[in-house]
Design a protein around this motif. Structure first.
Motif, short mmCIF file in Angstrom:
data_model
loop_
_atom_site.label_atom_id
_atom_site.label_comp_id
_atom_site.label_asym_id
_atom_site.label_seq_id
_atom_site.Cartn_x
_atom_site.Cartn_y
_atom_site.Cartn_z
N ASN A 37 0.78 -1.33 0.07
CA ASN A 37 -0.08 0.07 0.06
C ASN A 37 0.80 1.18 -0.06
O ASN A 37 0.33 2.45 -0.14
N SER A 38 2.37 1.17 0.04
CA SER A 38 3.09 2.23 -0.18
C SER A 38 3.16 2.72 -1.46
O SER A 38 3.43 3.82 -1.66
N ILE A 39 2.80 1.99 -2.34
CA ILE A 39 2.79 2.22 -3.81
C ILE A 39 1.72 3.13 -4.22
O ILE A 39 0.63 3.27 -3.62
N SER A 40 2.38 4.50 -4.58
CA SER A 40 1.51 5.61 -4.41
C SER A 40 1.07 6.06 -6.04
O SER A 40 2.05 6.33 -6.60
N GLU A 41 -0.43 6.37 -6.22
CA GLU A 41 -0.79 6.99 -7.41
C GLU A 41 0.13 8.31 -7.73
O GLU A 41 0.45 8.75 -8.65
N THR A 42 0.18 8.94 -6.64
CA THR A 42 0.78 10.48 -6.88
C THR A 42 2.30 10.32 -7.16
O THR A 42 2.75 11.01 -7.93
N GLY A 81 18.78 6.01 -2.30
CA GLY A 81 19.86 5.08 -1.87
C GLY A 81 20.22 3.64 -2.28
O GLY A 81 20.82 2.60 -1.67
N ILE A 82 19.26 3.34 -3.40
CA ILE A 82 19.72 2.31 -4.09
C ILE A 82 20.92 2.24 -5.20
O ILE A 82 20.84 3.21 -6.13
N LEU A 83 21.93 1.42 -4.91
CA LEU A 83 23.01 1.49 -5.73
C LEU A 83 23.01 0.76 -6.91
O LEU A 83 22.09 0.01 -7.42
N ASN A 84 23.96 1.00 -7.92
CA ASN A 84 24.08 -0.18 -8.91
C ASN A 84 24.58 -1.38 -8.50
O ASN A 84 25.24 -1.36 -7.38
N GLN A 166 13.00 -0.73 -1.10
CA GLN A 166 14.03 -0.17 -0.18
C GLN A 166 13.46 0.34 1.07
O GLN A 166 14.07 0.44 2.09
N GLN A 167 12.16 0.96 1.25
CA GLN A 167 11.68 1.20 2.49
C GLN A 167 11.41 -0.05 3.34
O GLN A 167 11.87 0.17 4.79
N ALA A 168 11.01 -1.15 2.93
CA ALA A 168 11.16 -2.54 3.86
C ALA A 168 12.57 -2.67 4.24
O ALA A 168 12.86 -3.05 5.52
N PRO A 174 14.95 -6.52 4.76
CA PRO A 174 15.43 -6.77 3.31
C PRO A 174 14.89 -7.96 2.68
O PRO A 174 14.71 -8.97 3.51
N PRO A 175 15.04 -8.08 1.53
CA PRO A 175 14.52 -9.17 0.68
C PRO A 175 15.62 -10.37 0.99
O PRO A 175 16.65 -10.26 1.09
N LYS A 176 15.33 -11.63 1.10
CA LYS A 176 16.17 -12.68 0.95
C LYS A 176 16.98 -12.79 -0.18
O LYS A 176 18.06 -12.99 -0.25
#
Length: 344
Positions: A37-42, A81-84, A166-168, A174-176
């Motif tokens: 639900n953090s996915i935002s139309e805005t 803050g998401i890196l290559n 990234q919020q999670a 973090p994802p496994k």
């Protein structure tokens, strides 16, 4: 003696409490619905009005407008803050002009895939790819073909999914498995960018668990009753290589989103051969399970009126939430999804 005994009892109690607290912390699980639900139309709208603006000149492969759009995408990843990915020099995978040469078609300029990466906490060598093409068809006779739906919608969906992961991660979940966010180039000219990645993968395809591909999810078509009810998405390829992928998609939809899943274009006899016409196919033909989300074509497909104001942002958000929830489940389940089909 009594003092020693008391100290021993208190010490034992503190150790016991600490162990209990550690055990409770270890059992803490993510509230997945929070991130869905953090996915935002805005936010989707904000990014799409930039990606599909006249300033980007229709994002034709290798041209300045596409490169400007690519820089905007990269800047958003940097802000998050998401890196290559490890093993890469920067956010670009260069795709040379010569690779994209195809018959008598006009020569394309050198271009780039764009990638960003969230490392897995437990199984970092296993990779979930989430892809969309960020190119479009440029300008004709001085008129900009903005490509808001095709595939600005998929582009901003991948960015929004990355933001949710990234919020999670920042909140301790973090994802496994690792997530590769892959924005590919040259789709409109022959699926060139995804073909280049599949032939020059940064991570072995044998370790690539799935490709979740998003290409046109911001509008609706006018067939099969969808003109009246836009709460649907075409699902393509989910059962071609993995029965589990197909099941996961249906389960996540039922649990978190509630779209009508339409398998019209997954028909092996589909005369439009949609399964073979987007970037997931370059993964699938290499044996990587793939799922493709699509809203179907409409009157502005490849037209000058495919603009951001035509997008139905509530539908775009719902479809993005489905793609995210499937990615979350596959990234965090104990075992890799099985490959138990022949791809046909």
């Amino acid at each position: 003696m009594k003092k020693v005994v008391l100290l021993f009892v208190v010490g034992s109690f503190l150790v016991s409490c600490s162990a209990t607290k550690t055990k409770q912390t270890a059992k803490k699980t993510a509230d997945v619905s929070k991130y869905v639900n953090s996915i935002s139309e805005t936010n989707l709208s904000k990014n799409l009005y930039v990606i599909a603006s006249d300033e980007m000149e229709g994002r034709n492969t290798g041209e300045p407008g596409q490169k400007k759009a690519g820089q905007y995408i990269i800047d958003r990843y940097k802000e998050l803050g998401i890196l290559n990915p490890p093993g890469s020099v920067d956010y670009y995978q260069k795709v040379p002009s010569e690779f994209m040469k195809k018959g008598f078609a006009p020569k394309l300029n050198d271009s780039e895939n764009i990638w960003a990466f969230i490392p897995g906490a437990e199984k970092p060598e296993e990779i979930v790819v989430i892809s969309a093409h960020y190119d479009h068809i440029g300008m004709k006779n001085g008129e900009v073909y903005n490509g808001a739906d095709d595939d600005g919608s998929g582009t901003v969906a991948v960015m929004e999914i990355a933001k949710a992961f990234q919020q999670a991660k920042k909140e301790g979940f973090p994802p496994k498995r690792s997530i590769l966010f892959l924005h590919v180039t040259g789709e409109e000219h022959g699926l060139h960018g995804s073909r280049y990645y599949s032939e020059n993968p940064l991570f072995p395809l044998s370790n690539t668990v799935v490709d979740i591909n998003i290409d046109m999810i911001g509008r609706r078509d006018s067939i099969n009753g969808h003109k009246e009810n836009g709460k649907y998405v075409y699902v393509i390829g989910s059962d071609r290589l993995s029965s589990e992928l197909h099941t996961i998609n249906e389960e996540m939809n039922q649990k978190y989103v509630g779209l009508n899943l339409d398998y019209k274009y997954n028909d092996r006899k589909d005369p439009e051969r949609i399964y073979f016409r987007s970037d997931h196919y370059n993964f699938a033909k290499k044996g990587v399970p793939a799922i493709f989300y699509f809203n179907g074509t409409h009157e502005d497909y490849h037209g000058a009126n495919d603009t951001p104001d035509k997008i139905e942002y509530d539908l775009l958000a719902m479809r993005t939430k489905l793609a995210f929830s499937v990615a979350w489940e596959i990234a965090n389940r104990e075992n890799k999804i099985v490959v138990d089909k022949d791809g046909k």
